[in-house]
Design an enzyme around this catalytic site. Structure first.
Site, mmCIF file in Angstrom:
data_model
loop_
_atom_site.group_PDB
_atom_site.id
_atom_site.type_symbol
_atom_site.label_atom_id
_atom_site.label_comp_id
_atom_site.label_asym_id
_atom_site.label_seq_id
_atom_site.Cartn_x
_atom_site.Cartn_y
_atom_site.Cartn_z
ATOM 1 N N SER A 138 19.924 51.269 7.997
ATOM 2 C CA SER A 138 19.594 50.428 9.160
ATOM 3 C C SER A 138 18.118 50.457 9.520
ATOM 4 O O SER A 138 17.700 49.712 10.414
ATOM 5 C CB SER A 138 20.406 50.879 10.363
ATOM 6 O OG SER A 138 21.774 50.812 10.045
ATOM 7 N N CYS A 142 23.596 47.215 15.650
ATOM 8 C CA CYS A 142 24.820 46.447 15.403
ATOM 9 C C CYS A 142 24.738 45.718 14.067
ATOM 10 O O CYS A 142 23.888 44.855 13.856
ATOM 11 C CB CYS A 142 25.053 45.440 16.521
ATOM 12 S SG CYS A 142 26.481 44.387 16.212
ATOM 13 N N HIS A 195 30.532 45.846 19.531
ATOM 14 C CA HIS A 195 29.474 45.960 20.513
ATOM 15 C C HIS A 195 29.522 44.877 21.572
ATOM 16 O O HIS A 195 28.665 44.771 22.429
ATOM 17 C CB HIS A 195 28.104 45.900 19.826
ATOM 18 C CG HIS A 195 27.818 47.114 19.002
ATOM 19 N ND1 HIS A 195 27.929 47.121 17.622
ATOM 20 C CD2 HIS A 195 27.463 48.367 19.350
ATOM 21 C CE1 HIS A 195 27.623 48.307 17.165
ATOM 22 N NE2 HIS A 195 27.345 49.104 18.189
#
Lengths: 683, 355
Positions: free
Chosen positions: A330, A385, A372
């Site tokens: 990420s 997310c 989320h």
């Protein structure tokens, strides 16, 4: 002749006297002839060949010995030595000159009280090296030992005790990968560079890292000592001496204490920390742990220590900063967001995250299976997310994202004075077609936007990406200290977009983000960052947090600070740390140390107490334990020390390629985890 | 005549002084002392009359021969060869004494041989026996160099005695055949190696070729003027083997150069020339052969030593007369000198009587 035909006249005394007179004249003439011959011969030797013999006489008489130059120091940005020289007494042997190597080595072993393994190492090396190459027996002798050897030199031909300098790395293991180490030149190296210095006993050349890269600059100019020697080699007197000229110092951008701190902060984990100065590109620290002690390599590593390093699954011999390739996970999300912004996506536009997203006939899960809810770009970043990125990436396509990744330094090889760097992969449709002969699929984009699949980067690239996102400039890393500040090319990136990303990254730590424990212990300085968790194997094999060490997820974190006026940027990668939670506390402490060394050290001291000592102490203890367990049954060190690193390189490459195949289904796997319905499992 | 001799011995002492690293001890002082002692001995020889010497010729030869046999016997009993006899107060090397003795014996033999028989076997067989016996004994020691020196002295006497030329030609031819055979079957391996090394000293620069190579370096590096007294590095730093005995000439040449070498050669030429003139001036066969034989003996020493030192002959271990440090060779050479002085006195006496 005519006389022989006639009957010979009776010989009387007067005839004999005549004969005597004639023959004595002949004898005299022959004698004179021999005398003349001798005179001529002597004149020939002394006049015609005078020059030749004078040279030979001089080379008999005068023994020229090189004084190895003191090696240039390697300094950190503040002028403190990372590699210096230490005066010591040492003993070398030259196998060619040894009359009875085995006996002499045993003798040396008993004088110097060497252990059996070391004696065996020496015998192996004597048997396998070329004659002219000096071998090191021991360095750092105390004066008594040195004197004892010196006394016995006449009965041990080929043994050379001398006073010299040996390389010393004050911080030992924490600079191992960066600086490299030195060692005696191998036969191959001597073939390449026929410098007599290379075969001078006690002289060592750079074998790895910066020591090797800056060999010529660090080398200096050897001094020379001319001595008059007798036929048996006894020195009669010094004729003259030319002092050596020390090699030039190399000043690095590295901040020595920070390097040491970062390396120690990694602690028991296997990983790397890179910190850069955003304004200049100066690499302040490049720590890779676990590491080796360059001091032991420079002293000629023993078999036990080598075996210990080789057998360690955390590959202490590999410089993970440059040669460790990891899926960035990420940590790419801020970069991907910049690509979105550039493509005109409104950051306030929301995507609903219900824990997964259907793409084609598959459902790709978010890391948070509960979902989320409504997610805008900032939340996508600070909550990491996945669904937001899956969704937006579908809209812009892979090419703008790949282009932005490259602009941020992914897949780039930097012009650094290092032996080698692996530069990873930024996948795009053209790349996949060329490499695998298959078309780019929607799930490839999905994988890439969360930094999985084919995407690979080394920690230095992650740090550069962080610096470029923070500054909006093409920051280039550099290792050599230069006074002038470089002028980086700017991205044409609107200020408000830059500020948006910065704020979102700050919220990762200081807001409702994924790295709440990463906050700095200062009121006025805030760190911004992005967490990343990179899957190593399919979730079917491991959940990534428990189980065998090598199946656990990598933990990553990129960061810059202060978030509103970035000065430092960096990256932390903890191999198999079980997630980003292993990485950002390291980044926090390292950054803390940058702004307040004492605060940083306090945190480290507490941790080191738990771990059982600092890096060097732990390494020493580990060595003793390993040696005790291994005993004598330790395989010998490879003949060429570079083989050690060749091996590691080969393995490193193989391992670097493994994630591309093993974990290319990372996102796919998540979908299985999240969505229990077997929709995408249908053929 | 004595002046060149003194010059040579003095020069030798200077070289030995340098070879000892600039000290009179241990070489130079004893060299001069020995010369003094043996000079007195030479003077003591001068008053002997010709009849006495002739009478003594065979007994002296016989005595030396017995000593040689004794050496051989002691060597055999003691296990291991040796070359000298320990007589308590002095150590003699009988093979050295044999060099003048053989000349004396052969000179007496040819003087007593009737002139008419010079072309017959009677002229060569007994003489050959006189010569081969000691040669064989010395070869057994084994000492090739001295054995050749004895042969050389003997052969020169025979040559000058007027033996037919064709015998020498035949002998030379026989030697040409015998030498290779002797080389392969007669010589010990270390002797063989010396010879092969002589032919190619560079083939073994640190082994037996070392001597020759280092000697040539010493001579060659001396140049014309030499490196100066006490400045020879080859000898002072022990590169030159035996700088005070066999290779004394190289030691000298390094420090005194070509000029020193020519000086030595000229002085030897003067001494030997004087010897030959003494031989020619004498009227009787015995004196002539005796004197010429002594000259030949000294000449052999000088020629072989210098050739060896300059790399023209194998290393055979023959010292340089009057310069090398060593008692035996000094004694032999001074016996030769004494004999020449004795013959010289006979000549003058005779001339005095006749004139």
């Amino acid at each position: 002749m005519a006389r022989r035909k006639k009957p010979a006249p009776p010989v009387n005394l007067s005839i004999l006297q005549n004969r005597f007179a004639r023959r004595s004249f002949v004898v005299g003439a022959v004698g004179a002839g021999v005398g003349t011959l001798l005179a001529a011969r002597m004149a020939y030797i002394a006049i015609a060949e005078n020059e030749k013999y004078e040279t030979e006489s001089e080379s008999n008489r005068v023994n020229l010995s090189l004084i190895p130059p003191r090696r240039g120091w390697i300094l950190d940005r503040n002028g403190a030595p990372l590699a210096s020289n230490r005066a010591d007494f040492r003993v070398d042997i030259i196998p060619e000159r040894m009359a009875n190597p085995d006996r002499t080595i045993d003798q040396l072993g008993s004088i110097l009280t060497l252990d059996a393994a070391k004696v065996q190492d020496l015998k192996d090396k004597v048997a396998s090296t070329r004659g002219f190459q000096p071998l090191e027996v021991a360095t750092g002798l105390d004066f008594e030992e040195f004197a004892a050897i010196s006394l016995r030199v006449p009965e041990m031909p080929g043994v050379i005790p001398q006073r010299g300098f040996s390389r010393f790395y004050p911080t030992g293991p924490t600079v191992g990968h960066l600086i490299g180490y030195v060692g005696p030149a191998s036969a191959e190296e001597y073939e390449l560079d026929r410098n007599p210095l290379l075969v001078t006993p006690g002289y060592k050349i750079g074998k790895d890292g910066l020591e090797k890269q800056f060999e010529q600059r660090l080398r200096g100019v050897p001094g020379a000592r001319r001595v008059e020697v007798t036929a048996s080699g006894r020195i009669v007197r010094d004729l003259d001496t030319r002092e050596d000229i020390q090699g030039e110092a190399v000043k690095l951008t590295i901040d020595g204490p920070l390097q040491d701190y970062a390396a120690r902060r990694i602690g028991l984990e296997s990983g790397s920390v890179v910190v850069m100065d955003c304004e200049t590109g100066d690499v302040l620290c490049m720590a890779s742990m676990p590491s080796f002690d360059p001091n032991s390599f420079s002293d000629g590593i023993g078999r036990v220590e080598y075996a210990m390093l080789r057998d360690d699954e955390r590959v202490p011999l590999r410089n993970k900063v440059l040669k460790g390739l990891y899926p960035p996970g990420s940590t790419v999300k801020p970069m991907v967001s910049m690509a979105f912004l550039e493509q005109g996506i409104d950051p306030e536009e929301t995507v609903f995250c219900g824990g997964g997203l259907r793409v084609g006939n598959r459902v790709f899960g978010c890391w948070n299976r509960r979902g989320h809810g409504a997610v805008n770009m900032a939340k996508g970043i600070y909550q990491s997310c996945d669904v937001y990125f899956y969704s937006m990436a579908q809209r812009v396509g892979m090419d703008p994202i790949a282009a932005m990744a490259r602009r941020c330094g992914m897949g780039q090889e930097f012009p650094l004075p290092v032996i080698s760097q692996f530069y990873g992969t930024v996948p795009d449709p053209a790349w996949k077609l060329q490499k695998y002969g298959r078309d780019w699929a929607a799930f490839d984009t999905v994988n890439a936007t969360i930094g999985q699949g084919y995407m690979l980067a080394n920690p230095l690239q992650l740090a550069v990406m962080s610096a470029r996102i923070a500054t909006g400039q093409q920051v280039m890393p550099r290792l050599l200290a230069r006074p002038q500040k470089p002028d980086f090319r700017k991205f044409d990136f609107p200020t408000e977009q830059k500020a948006y990303i910065r704020q979102a990254m700050s919220d990762v730590v200081n807001g409702p983000g994924t790295a709440g424990r990463g906050r700095l212990p200062f009121d006025d300085i805030k760190i911004a960052g992005k967490t990343g968790t990179a899957q190593v194997v399919s979730l079917s094999k491991s959940d990534g947090r428990t189980g065998p060490w090598k199946y656990r997820d990598h933990g990553l974190f990129i960061f810059f600070a202060p978030f509103d006026k970035p000065k430092y940027a960096g990256a932390v990668v903890i191999e198999h740390g079980g997630g980003s939670g292993a990485a950002y506390p390291v980044a926090r402490d390292v950054t803390t140390f940058l702004f307040d060394a004492q605060k940083g050290l306090d945190a480290l001291k507490a941790l080191e107490e738990q771990w059982g000592g600092n890096a060097r102490e732990r390494l020493d203890r580990k060595y003793l334990a390993y040696a005790a367990a291994a005993g004598e049954e330790v395989p010998p060190v490879p003949k060429r020390e570079s083989e050690i690193f060749d091996r590691v390189d080969a393995e490193a490459r193989a391992e670097a390629e493994a994630p591309a195949t093993e974990a290319s289904d990372a996102a796919e796997n998540r979908s299985q985890n999240v969505d229990s319905s077997p929709v995408d499992q249908q053929p | 005549m004595l002046i060149p001799l003194f010059l040579l011995v003095g020069f030798g002492a200077a070289v030995l002084f340098s070879a000892a690293g600039g000290n009179m001890q241990p070489f130079a002082a004893s060299h001069l002392m020995r010369f003094g002692v043996f000079l007195l001995m030479a003077f003591a020889m001068v008053p002997f009359g010709r009849p006495v010497v002739q009478f003594m010729a065979y007994p002296v030869y016989g005595l030396v021969l017995i000593l040689l046999i004794a050496v051989e016997a002691i060597g055999a009993m003691g296990g291991g060869s040796q070359r000298w006899l320990e007589l308590g107060f002095i150590r003699i090397q009988p093979s050295e004494l044999m060099k003048p003795a053989i000349v004396l014996a052969l000179a007496h033999f040819y003087q007593s041989l009737p002139a008419g028989m010079i072309n017959s076997w009677r002229a060569i067989v007994p003489a050959g026996g006189l010569l081969l016996l000691p040669m064989g004994l010395v070869l057994l020691q084994p000492d090739l160099g001295t054995s050749l020196a004895i042969a050389f002295g003997g052969v020169v006497v025979m040559f000058l005695a007027g033996l037919p030329m064709r015998w020498f030609v035949a002998g030379g031819a026989a030697a040409a055949v015998a030498v290779p055979l002797a080389f392969f079957f007669g010589l010990k391996e270390y002797q063989q190696r010396r010879v092969t090394t002589f032919l190619d000293p560079e083939s073994d620069p640190l082994g037996s070729g070392y001597h020759i190579t280092q000697s040539k370096i010493a001579i060659g590096s001396g140049g014309i003027n030499g490196k100066g007294f006490n400045e020879g590095s080859q000898s002072h730093l022990n590169y030159l083997p035996e700088p005070h005995t066999d290779f004394v000439f190289a030691t000298m040449a390094e420090e005194w150069g070509l000029l020193g070498g020519l000086f030595v050669l000229v002085v030897f030429g003067m001494i030997l020339g004087w010897g030959l003139r003494v031989a020619s001036a004498s009227n009787d066969r015995f004196s002539r052969l005796l004197a010429a034989g002594m000259v030949a003996t000294i000449f052999f020493y000088v020629a072989i030593n210098l050739m060896m030192v300059m790399g023209l002959a194998p290393v055979v271990g023959i010292p340089l007369p009057f310069m090398s440090h060593g008692g035996s060779s000094m004694m032999t050479n001074m016996i030769c000198i004494g004999t020449l002085m004795m013959v010289n006195r006979w000549n003058r006496q005779k001339r005095g009587i006749v004139g």
